[in-house]
Design an enzyme around this catalytic site. Sequence first.
Site, PDB file in Angstrom:
ATOM      1  N   CYS A  42      -4.132 -22.223  12.630  1.00  0.00           N
ATOM      2  CA  CYS A  42      -3.955 -21.819  11.228  1.00  0.00           C
ATOM      3  C   CYS A  42      -3.343 -22.940  10.394  1.00  0.00           C
ATOM      4  O   CYS A  42      -3.439 -22.920   9.168  1.00  0.00           O
ATOM      5  CB  CYS A  42      -3.091 -20.564  11.140  1.00  0.00           C
ATOM      6  SG  CYS A  42      -3.646 -19.282  12.274  1.00  0.00           S
ATOM      7  N   ILE A 277     -10.061  -6.965  34.808  1.00  0.00           N
ATOM      8  CA  ILE A 277     -10.287  -8.035  33.817  1.00  0.00           C
ATOM      9  C   ILE A 277      -9.936  -7.514  32.429  1.00  0.00           C
ATOM     10  O   ILE A 277     -10.441  -6.474  31.991  1.00  0.00           O
ATOM     11  CB  ILE A 277     -11.757  -8.526  33.844  1.00  0.00           C
ATOM     12  CG1 ILE A 277     -12.142  -8.991  35.253  1.00  0.00           C
ATOM     13  CG2 ILE A 277     -11.954  -9.649  32.832  1.00  0.00           C
ATOM     14  CD1 ILE A 277     -13.562  -9.518  35.384  1.00  0.00           C
ATOM     15  N   ASP A 282     -10.126 -12.984  19.539  1.00  0.00           N
ATOM     16  CA  ASP A 282     -11.377 -13.014  18.766  1.00  0.00           C
ATOM     17  C   ASP A 282     -12.598 -12.605  19.581  1.00  0.00           C
ATOM     18  O   ASP A 282     -13.645 -12.298  19.013  1.00  0.00           O
ATOM     19  CB  ASP A 282     -11.629 -14.439  18.239  1.00  0.00           C
ATOM     20  CG  ASP A 282     -10.661 -14.844  17.140  1.00  0.00           C
ATOM     21  OD1 ASP A 282      -9.825 -14.010  16.739  1.00  0.00           O
ATOM     22  OD2 ASP A 282     -10.760 -15.988  16.672  1.00  0.00           O
TER      23      ASP A 282
HETATM   24  P1  FAD Z   1      -8.317 -19.133  20.167  1.00  0.00           P
HETATM   25  O1  FAD Z   1      -6.969 -19.256  19.627  1.00  0.00           O
HETATM   26  O2  FAD Z   1      -9.438 -19.754  19.408  1.00  0.00           O
HETATM   27  O3  FAD Z   1      -8.324 -19.703  21.651  1.00  0.00           O
HETATM   28  C1  FAD Z   1      -9.447 -19.642  22.468  1.00  0.00           C
HETATM   29  C2  FAD Z   1      -9.404 -20.835  23.421  1.00  0.00           C
HETATM   30  O4  FAD Z   1     -10.231 -20.554  24.525  1.00  0.00           O
HETATM   31  C3  FAD Z   1      -9.952 -22.108  22.783  1.00  0.00           C
HETATM   32  O5  FAD Z   1      -8.960 -23.111  22.731  1.00  0.00           O
HETATM   33  C4  FAD Z   1     -11.097 -22.526  23.698  1.00  0.00           C
HETATM   34  O6  FAD Z   1     -11.155 -23.910  23.942  1.00  0.00           O
HETATM   35  C5  FAD Z   1     -10.766 -21.771  24.984  1.00  0.00           C
HETATM   36  N1  FAD Z   1     -11.961 -21.488  25.809  1.00  0.00           N
HETATM   37  C6  FAD Z   1     -13.094 -20.867  25.406  1.00  0.00           C
HETATM   38  N2  FAD Z   1     -13.944 -20.752  26.439  1.00  0.00           N
HETATM   39  C7  FAD Z   1     -13.331 -21.297  27.512  1.00  0.00           C
HETATM   40  C8  FAD Z   1     -13.716 -21.481  28.877  1.00  0.00           C
HETATM   41  N3  FAD Z   1     -14.891 -21.063  29.311  1.00  0.00           N
HETATM   42  N4  FAD Z   1     -12.852 -22.085  29.687  1.00  0.00           N
HETATM   43  C9  FAD Z   1     -11.642 -22.523  29.243  1.00  0.00           C
HETATM   44  N5  FAD Z   1     -11.227 -22.367  27.983  1.00  0.00           N
HETATM   45  C10 FAD Z   1     -12.068 -21.765  27.120  1.00  0.00           C
HETATM   46  N6  FAD Z   1      -5.922 -16.353  11.542  1.00  0.00           N
HETATM   47  C11 FAD Z   1      -4.954 -15.752  10.800  1.00  0.00           C
HETATM   48  O7  FAD Z   1      -4.608 -14.605  11.081  1.00  0.00           O
HETATM   49  N7  FAD Z   1      -4.356 -16.412   9.750  1.00  0.00           N
HETATM   50  C12 FAD Z   1      -4.694 -17.679   9.416  1.00  0.00           C
HETATM   51  O8  FAD Z   1      -4.133 -18.262   8.479  1.00  0.00           O
HETATM   52  C13 FAD Z   1      -5.713 -18.325  10.157  1.00  0.00           C
HETATM   53  N8  FAD Z   1      -6.106 -19.580   9.849  1.00  0.00           N
HETATM   54  C14 FAD Z   1      -7.039 -20.194  10.620  1.00  0.00           C
HETATM   55  C15 FAD Z   1      -7.427 -21.497  10.296  1.00  0.00           C
HETATM   56  C16 FAD Z   1      -8.369 -22.152  11.078  1.00  0.00           C
HETATM   57  C17 FAD Z   1      -8.782 -23.539  10.723  1.00  0.00           C
HETATM   58  C18 FAD Z   1      -8.928 -21.496  12.205  1.00  0.00           C
HETATM   59  C19 FAD Z   1      -9.935 -22.199  13.061  1.00  0.00           C
HETATM   60  C20 FAD Z   1      -8.575 -20.194  12.519  1.00  0.00           C
HETATM   61  C21 FAD Z   1      -7.635 -19.537  11.735  1.00  0.00           C
HETATM   62  N9  FAD Z   1      -7.252 -18.220  12.010  1.00  0.00           N
HETATM   63  C22 FAD Z   1      -6.303 -17.614  11.244  1.00  0.00           C
HETATM   64  C23 FAD Z   1      -7.880 -17.466  13.113  1.00  0.00           C
HETATM   65  C24 FAD Z   1      -6.983 -17.498  14.340  1.00  0.00           C
HETATM   66  O9  FAD Z   1      -6.666 -18.811  14.638  1.00  0.00           O
HETATM   67  C25 FAD Z   1      -7.730 -16.825  15.483  1.00  0.00           C
HETATM   68  O10 FAD Z   1      -7.994 -15.499  15.126  1.00  0.00           O
HETATM   69  C26 FAD Z   1      -6.919 -16.851  16.771  1.00  0.00           C
HETATM   70  O11 FAD Z   1      -6.612 -18.157  17.154  1.00  0.00           O
HETATM   71  C27 FAD Z   1      -7.704 -16.162  17.889  1.00  0.00           C
HETATM   72  O12 FAD Z   1      -7.017 -16.303  19.092  1.00  0.00           O
HETATM   73  P2  FAD Z   1      -7.802 -16.329  20.471  1.00  0.00           P
HETATM   74  O13 FAD Z   1      -6.781 -16.517  21.530  1.00  0.00           O
HETATM   75  O14 FAD Z   1      -8.711 -15.188  20.555  1.00  0.00           O
HETATM   76  O15 FAD Z   1      -8.734 -17.620  20.364  1.00  0.00           O
END
Ligand code: FAD
Length: 552
Positions: A42, A277, A282
């Site tokens: 973020c 699992i 997201d």
């Molecule tokens: P992520 O944080 O994206 O982490 C997933 C990780 O899994 C990644 O690093 C990826 O490399 C890893 N991965 C995927 N597949 C594999 C695999 N097969 N093996 C190993 N690793 C793997 N949300 C808000 O609420 N407010 C905000 O202001 C906001 N601003 C944002 C700004 C930007 C530029 C971005 C990109 C997103 C923003 N978001 C914001 C959204 C928020 O960051 C996401 O909703 C949040 O990070 C989701 O968390 P997550 O753990 O599901 O995925």
Amino acid sequence: MKIVIIGGVAGGASAAARARRLNEDAEITVFERGPYPSFANCGLPYYVGGKIEARKKLLVAPIELLQKRHRLDVRVLCEVTSIDREAKQVSVHNLATGERYEKPYDKLILATGAASVQPSIPGGDGDRILGLRDLLDADRLHKLATSGAKRAVMLGAGFIGIEVAENLVRRNIDVTIVELADQILPPWDQEMVSPLQQHLSEKGIDLRLKDSIQQFEEDGDGLKVSLKSGDTLKADFAVVSVGVRPESRLAKAAGLECSDRGGVLTNSSMQTSDRDIYAVGDVVEVDDFVTKNQALIPLAGPANRQGRIAADHLSERSSAYRGTQGTSIVGFFDRTIAMTGQSEKGLRRQAIDYEKIYVHPADHAGYYPGANGLTLKLLFNPKTGLVLGAQCVGSTGIDKRIDVIAMAIQAGMTVFDLEEVELCYAPQFGSAKDPVNMAGFVAAGVVRGDHPVIHAKELAKSKMEPNSDLILDVRTPAEFDAGSIPGAMNIPVDELRERLNELPSGRNITVYCKVGMRGYLATRILLQNEFSAHNLSGGFTTWQHVVGNGKN
Ligand code: FAD
């Protein structure tokens, strides 16, 4: 217990740290495909724009901390390539060394996030066309933005697009935003983003709505960008940000149940169709808190909370996810827009009965210096008054109002509760009747039938019909002369009681003022004098947001 977590950022890092706090003896391994765990996605746009100067500040929990303090085995540049549910193990590819190996688990947490949607545009794979998902993307964008670039084109006006645009403007780069929809920030209702769209223009952003990019071509050191509208733009680089989709390939290949949209299905403990699992963040389909319908709502707060819940549950603590409200906020220079719960268009799409009101109070007492106006829209059940959603736009105090209403929605409160909530007040912070109370008063009055309302769109449409309402502007003549709804007559509210005989009996009257307050008083006077009247919700201010500038 062997706990394996795939993905080491928001949901994954949260799950890992919580799992450690609850299981001192567990073997916890986190696989992260990228070079950094637990970085601040973020914050990336603000690093690009220079607000966050030190790149290392984006590394929220560096790998050493995760290893030392939480005794987590964090393996970066390690991609999990498949899940063997029978053998209860994952296959890992070390992207740095090329090594491949298997890692067994007792409990597995999928926190693989989302991937950017890549529109297929000819020339779209060039070096000067970027996305913004991770630190490496941010590094590339930072380099371009600080290497003398003068012009950028953004595709997509979602919240990342708007944040990136602001930060490129901070770098003195001319920005054009191309957006397919007829508004920026699609989750919000159109009239609520209208003040922000105006602010974008004031900051020099060239906003091209209802348009799209048809082709990118290399053009010397830059790009030629052809739009569907026929225009051609020159740019040093382009940023594509048109949304995300769940990164659920592993889950699908392992036979875990997913929705048609690709989100992994879980129960409220975040367990997938395989109970060993879990999936969080997201990558999962959530229950919308208000409608209980399934939805994809990719936000950091839900990802973090779900990570904790999965860790709780595998540690035999009962913990359940309540659903996602979609509470979100975007800043653009000194303007802010926020929302929680359902939007009006969402309610309409799902055929859910609703009513709405608008109020335009100041963020704190008007007599105290620095008060700024805001617009607050409240959506509620027309019979019970249950709060269904809210949106707020302005400069200051926007987060406070939406956070309060987010709590109200989670607590199942009604507009009658909003009348009663007791919030902080001293003149520099709020008003004795806070905007949240004001919205409650107006909405509760509508549910009780004290003052029927009409909305700007309805009024604009009904003006075309025969026997349409008489439109009565109850502001001062000076305000009326400065701009009014075409065809309106003007009787200031303070003269209304004496001039009732000028109004035709038997004709419906729509009353309006600047923001709805004097219109409410006039409506009450008219109703108690046997006229049929209703008040234009949000007054001329909302009319301008919805219909545009009226002039006589
Ligand atoms: P992520 O944080 O994206 O982490 C997933 C990780 O899994 C990644 O690093 C990826 O490399 C890893 N991965 C995927 N597949 C594999 C695999 N097969 N093996 C190993 N690793 C793997 N949300 C808000 O609420 N407010 C905000 O202001 C906001 N601003 C944002 C700004 C930007 C530029 C971005 C990109 C997103 C923003 N978001 C914001 C959204 C928020 O960051 C996401 O909703 C949040 O990070 C989701 O968390 P997550 O753990 O599901 O995925």
